[in-house]
Design an enzyme around this catalytic site. Structure first.
Site, PDB file in Angstrom:
ATOM      1  N   CYS A 127      73.790 109.578 114.917  1.00  0.00           N
ATOM      2  CA  CYS A 127      72.951 109.813 116.086  1.00  0.00           C
ATOM      3  C   CYS A 127      73.783 110.352 117.252  1.00  0.00           C
ATOM      4  O   CYS A 127      74.199 111.501 117.231  1.00  0.00           O
ATOM      5  CB  CYS A 127      72.182 108.542 116.441  1.00  0.00           C
ATOM      6  N   HIS A 234      69.752 107.350 111.674  1.00  0.00           N
ATOM      7  CA  HIS A 234      70.554 106.133 111.510  1.00  0.00           C
ATOM      8  C   HIS A 234      70.464 105.675 110.049  1.00  0.00           C
ATOM      9  O   HIS A 234      69.515 104.991 109.676  1.00  0.00           O
ATOM     10  CB  HIS A 234      70.046 105.014 112.417  1.00  0.00           C
ATOM     11  N   GLU A 236      71.989 103.357 108.697  1.00  0.00           N
ATOM     12  CA  GLU A 236      72.152 101.899 108.619  1.00  0.00           C
ATOM     13  C   GLU A 236      70.856 101.150 108.874  1.00  0.00           C
ATOM     14  O   GLU A 236      70.758  99.947 108.581  1.00  0.00           O
ATOM     15  CB  GLU A 236      73.224 101.433 109.617  1.00  0.00           C
TER      16      GLU A 236
END
Length: 290
Positions: A127, A234, A236
């Protein structure tokens, strides 16, 4: 049996900043450096050990530890998300006061990228990390997608946050296409309002948002230099009820590059052409703030 620490990769994670605030009831007037746990746990999910790379300069600084020491010791670094990038970092004036970003964090992040690049260690950005890497190597950004890109879709929804999604198109023959064979389109989260405008020299766009064509992933093309890759989404943030592109190939690819660089470091290179320029700028900026 679990692998001992000596057999595990040591991955740096750039720090987020919460600047000194006299009105904050906890740690009043103190600067906080921290990491968001999802990204630390994501890296750890593949068995790597995560170390936050703290900013070594500032009003409480003591000793001689530098970012170069971390870059020499660690096997790679992940630049994670957070505040907007200050437009001055890529030679522009903010179009609106709320898009000032965080100049101090920019200087810190630029110094981290410089240190790990000079050490020939792999860098992965998420990001803001993608945007910062693009700026570090000579690219520019849109300060606000909806303002500057006619017909753009909404890329950040504060209420939906990590559940806000859109589709991406993977570029044929790209590095991302090699990681995801047979995948032409995919679903990813979208939590940003700034984005790449001009791609940094030496980098290729690996994926574009659909249908508005915002750069969603980049990769450094010259394989004789150190590994640098980044995603605008993202990886994650994984939510079972809102499935997105499997993040494991991205992580495995980055960690494989770290393992390779540990055995055979890549050619070092400063994105600024002047060694340690970002570290010096960071030190001067924090001295002026005191």
């Amino acid at each position: 049996m679990s692998a001992p620490a000596s057999h595990r990769l040591k991955i740096g994670l750039s720090a987020c900043f919460s600047h000194a605030d006299a009105t904050r009831p906890l740690f009043t007037g103190k600067t906080l450096q921290y990491v968001e746990q999802s990204i630390a746990h994501w890296i750890m999910s593949a068995g790597a050990m995560v170390v936050m790379v703290p900013c070594p300069t500032g009003e409480t600084a003591k000793g001689d530890v530098s970012l170069a020491h971390y870059a020499d010791w660690l096997d790679g670094v992940v630049m994670h998300g957070g505040a907007d990038v200050w437009p001055g970092s890529y030679g522009e004036e903010p179009l609106r006061p709320e898009w000032l970003g965080d100049r101090v964090r920019d200087l810190y992040d630029l110094a981290v990228v410089e240190a790990f690049s000079q050490a020939g260690k792999p860098i992965f950005g998420v990001c803001r990390g993608l945007q910062l890497i693009n700026v570090a190597f000579g690219g520019t950004l849109y300060q606000d997608i909806l303002t500057q890109v006619p017909g753009a879709q909404v890329h950040r929804n504060a209420h939906a946050y990590d559940r806000h999604q859109h589709d991406i198109e993977v570029v044929d023959g790209s590095h991302l296409a090699r990681l995801y064979p047979g995948v032409r389109t995919a679903r990813v989260n979208s939590i940003h309002h700034q984005a790449i405008k001009d791609v940094a020299p030496g980098f290729a766009v690996d994926a574009w948002s659909m249908p508005d064509g915002i750069a969603e992933a980049i990769y450094r093309q010259n394989r004789s230099k150190s590994y640098v890759a980044a995603t605008q989404w993202h990886p994650e943030f994984e939510i079972a009820e809102c499935p997105t592109l499997n993040s494991r190939p991205l992580l495995d690819d980055f960690l494989a590059a770290c393992a390779l660089a540990k055995q055979r470091p890549a050619r070092s290179h400063s994105p600024f052409q002047i060694r340690d320029r970002a570290a010096r700028l960071l030190r001067r900026a924090l001295l002026r703030i005191r």
